[in-house]
Write a protein that holds these residues in place. Sequence first.
Motif, PDB file in Angstrom:
ATOM      1  N   THR A  80       0.805  -1.230   0.000  1.00 51.90           N
ATOM      2  CA  THR A  80       0.000   0.000   0.000  1.00 51.90           C
ATOM      3  C   THR A  80       0.835   1.276   0.000  1.00 51.90           C
ATOM      4  N   GLU A  81       2.114   1.186   0.389  1.00 47.24           N
ATOM      5  CA  GLU A  81       2.971   2.371   0.476  1.00 47.24           C
ATOM      6  C   GLU A  81       4.149   2.239  -0.488  1.00 47.24           C
ATOM      7  N   ALA A  82       4.684   3.373  -0.925  1.00 47.17           N
ATOM      8  CA  ALA A  82       5.823   3.383  -1.847  1.00 47.17           C
ATOM      9  C   ALA A  82       7.108   3.694  -1.093  1.00 47.17           C
ATOM     10  N   PHE A  83       8.129   2.892  -1.323  1.00 50.15           N
ATOM     11  CA  PHE A  83       9.445   3.088  -0.701  1.00 50.15           C
ATOM     12  C   PHE A  83      10.525   3.051  -1.776  1.00 50.15           C
ATOM     13  N   ASP A  84      11.596   3.793  -1.530  1.00 51.21           N
ATOM     14  CA  ASP A  84      12.744   3.733  -2.430  1.00 51.21           C
ATOM     15  C   ASP A  84      13.613   2.521  -2.104  1.00 51.21           C
ATOM     16  N   LEU A  85      13.652   2.162  -0.814  1.00 51.90           N
ATOM     17  CA  LEU A  85      14.496   1.054  -0.367  1.00 51.90           C
ATOM     18  C   LEU A  85      13.824   0.312   0.777  1.00 51.90           C
ATOM     19  N   VAL A  86      13.896  -1.021   0.734  1.00 49.92           N
ATOM     20  CA  VAL A  86      13.434  -1.858   1.831  1.00 49.92           C
ATOM     21  C   VAL A  86      14.639  -2.615   2.374  1.00 49.92           C
ATOM     22  N   ILE A  87      14.915  -2.439   3.670  1.00 46.95           N
ATOM     23  CA  ILE A  87      15.989  -3.177   4.338  1.00 46.95           C
ATOM     24  C   ILE A  87      15.321  -4.320   5.077  1.00 46.95           C
ATOM     25  N   LEU A  88      15.610  -5.548   4.672  1.00 40.77           N
ATOM     26  CA  LEU A  88      14.782  -6.695   5.031  1.00 40.77           C
ATOM     27  C   LEU A  88      15.555  -7.780   5.769  1.00 40.77           C
ATOM     28  N   ASP A  89      15.157  -8.045   7.007  1.00 44.06           N
ATOM     29  CA  ASP A  89      15.658  -9.211   7.736  1.00 44.06           C
ATOM     30  C   ASP A  89      14.945 -10.442   7.179  1.00 44.06           C
ATOM     31  N   LEU A  90      15.540 -11.619   7.382  1.00 42.56           N
ATOM     32  CA  LEU A  90      14.894 -12.847   6.908  1.00 42.56           C
ATOM     33  C   LEU A  90      14.203 -13.615   8.019  1.00 42.56           C
ATOM     34  N   ASN A  91      14.823 -13.668   9.195  1.00 42.77           N
ATOM     35  CA  ASN A  91      14.239 -14.401  10.323  1.00 42.77           C
ATOM     36  C   ASN A  91      13.198 -13.528  11.019  1.00 42.77           C
ATOM     37  N   LEU A  92      11.990 -13.540  10.470  1.00 33.07           N
ATOM     38  CA  LEU A  92      10.936 -12.662  10.975  1.00 33.07           C
ATOM     39  C   LEU A  92       9.765 -13.476  11.502  1.00 33.07           C
ATOM     40  N   PRO A  93       9.083 -12.976  12.538  1.00 36.27           N
ATOM     41  CA  PRO A  93       7.842 -13.636  12.976  1.00 36.27           C
ATOM     42  C   PRO A  93       6.741 -13.462  11.939  1.00 36.27           C
ATOM     43  N   GLU A  94       5.819 -14.415  11.921  1.00 37.21           N
ATOM     44  CA  GLU A  94       4.589 -14.394  11.124  1.00 37.21           C
ATOM     45  C   GLU A  94       4.805 -14.670   9.628  1.00 37.21           C
ATOM     46  N   MET A  95       5.916 -14.180   9.061  1.00 38.47           N
ATOM     47  CA  MET A  95       6.160 -14.416   7.632  1.00 38.47           C
ATOM     48  C   MET A  95       7.647 -14.262   7.367  1.00 38.47           C
ATOM     49  N   ASP A  96       8.263 -15.270   6.761  1.00 39.10           N
ATOM     50  CA  ASP A  96       9.694 -15.230   6.496  1.00 39.10           C
ATOM     51  C   ASP A  96      10.038 -14.108   5.521  1.00 39.10           C
ATOM     52  N   GLY A  97      11.230 -13.526   5.700  1.00 41.45           N
ATOM     53  CA  GLY A  97      11.644 -12.428   4.845  1.00 41.45           C
ATOM     54  C   GLY A  97      11.691 -12.772   3.369  1.00 41.45           C
ATOM     55  N   LEU A  98      12.093 -13.997   3.040  1.00 40.97           N
ATOM     56  CA  LEU A  98      12.121 -14.398   1.632  1.00 40.97           C
ATOM     57  C   LEU A  98      10.715 -14.448   1.045  1.00 40.97           C
ATOM     58  N   ASP A  99       9.745 -14.813   1.862  1.00 39.25           N
ATOM     59  CA  ASP A  99       8.356 -14.807   1.390  1.00 39.25           C
ATOM     60  C   ASP A  99       7.859 -13.383   1.179  1.00 39.25           C
ATOM     61  N   VAL A 100       8.300 -12.473   2.039  1.00 37.04           N
ATOM     62  CA  VAL A 100       7.968 -11.055   1.845  1.00 37.04           C
ATOM     63  C   VAL A 100       8.540 -10.570   0.522  1.00 37.04           C
ATOM     64  N   LEU A 101       9.796 -10.909   0.272  1.00 39.90           N
ATOM     65  CA  LEU A 101      10.461 -10.496  -0.972  1.00 39.90           C
ATOM     66  C   LEU A 101       9.758 -11.092  -2.182  1.00 39.90           C
ATOM     67  N   ARG A 102       9.436 -12.373  -2.099  1.00 33.99           N
ATOM     68  CA  ARG A 102       8.737 -13.043  -3.210  1.00 33.99           C
ATOM     69  C   ARG A 102       7.394 -12.356  -3.494  1.00 33.99           C
ATOM     70  N   ARG A 160      21.197   5.403  -5.059  1.00 31.17           N
ATOM     71  CA  ARG A 160      21.707   6.031  -6.279  1.00 31.17           C
ATOM     72  C   ARG A 160      21.253   5.238  -7.509  1.00 31.17           C
ATOM     73  N   ARG A 161      21.364   3.923  -7.437  1.00 30.72           N
ATOM     74  CA  ARG A 161      20.905   3.084  -8.552  1.00 30.72           C
ATOM     75  C   ARG A 161      19.410   3.242  -8.772  1.00 30.72           C
ATOM     76  N   GLN A 162      18.671   3.340  -7.659  1.00 26.74           N
ATOM     77  CA  GLN A 162      17.216   3.464  -7.754  1.00 26.74           C
ATOM     78  C   GLN A 162      16.839   4.741  -8.491  1.00 26.74           C
ATOM     79  N   ALA A 163      17.666   5.752  -8.355  1.00 24.60           N
ATOM     80  CA  ALA A 163      17.411   7.027  -9.036  1.00 24.60           C
ATOM     81  C   ALA A 163      17.990   7.036 -10.449  1.00 24.60           C
TER      82      ALA A 163
END
Length: 224
Positions: free
Chosen positions: A42-64, A117-120
């Motif tokens: 629902t929100e727009a971000f330039d960068l997401v800093i993502l841990d993988l060992n997360l409660p409720e939903m694994d970080g790789l699943d979030v990325l997917r 920088r790459r994102q821009a």
Amino acid sequence: MRILLVEDNKALSEGLVAILRGSGYAVDVVHDGASADAVTSTEAFDLVILDLNLPEMDGLDVLRSMRARQNKAAVLILTARGTQEEKIRGLDLGADDYMIKPFDISEFEARVRVLLRRQAGLRSSLVSYGSVSFDLNSRTFSAGGVTLDIPARELGLLEILFMRAGKVVAKEAIIQSLTAFDDDLSANAIEQYVSRLRKRLAPHGLTVRTARGIGYYLDKMAAA
């Protein structure tokens, strides 16, 4: 630039938020995978800093899930899961970079700068428009070799317009880029910042023009 930090370690997340906000970024933080999945839908971000060992939903699943929705935010995986197989899997799923905990803060900050920088769409950390230059590393503007003294919110607004110089940026996009969840910024406040920026930029041949009913864009002033 707006960043989402997804980290369930509260102490680490507080430290990283302080560092990132100290560099002038708008930063939001969530502490579980389900919240990360919801907010990136629902929100727009330039960068997401993502841990993988997360409660409720694994970080790789979030990325997917993000990439399945065609979410194009840059993703930096920051995790204790450091096997070669995990790293390859994360990059194959669409991560732009992968850092293993524990990590060096200076390297972390440098990788954040590179990804933004790459994102821009930039190859250099120094961008120029007219007589004004912007250093993405130090997040400072200068003209004629002299650093311009610009308050934080105005600087953030100028950065957004500068990175899209000549193109109209919608008011809503500006507000979203400048604010985190707990911030409150009105369209009237943006107009005030624009007015102040016009006065600061006029001596350097630049101005902020209004696209009525849409937003603003950075432009060069006509020669006298």
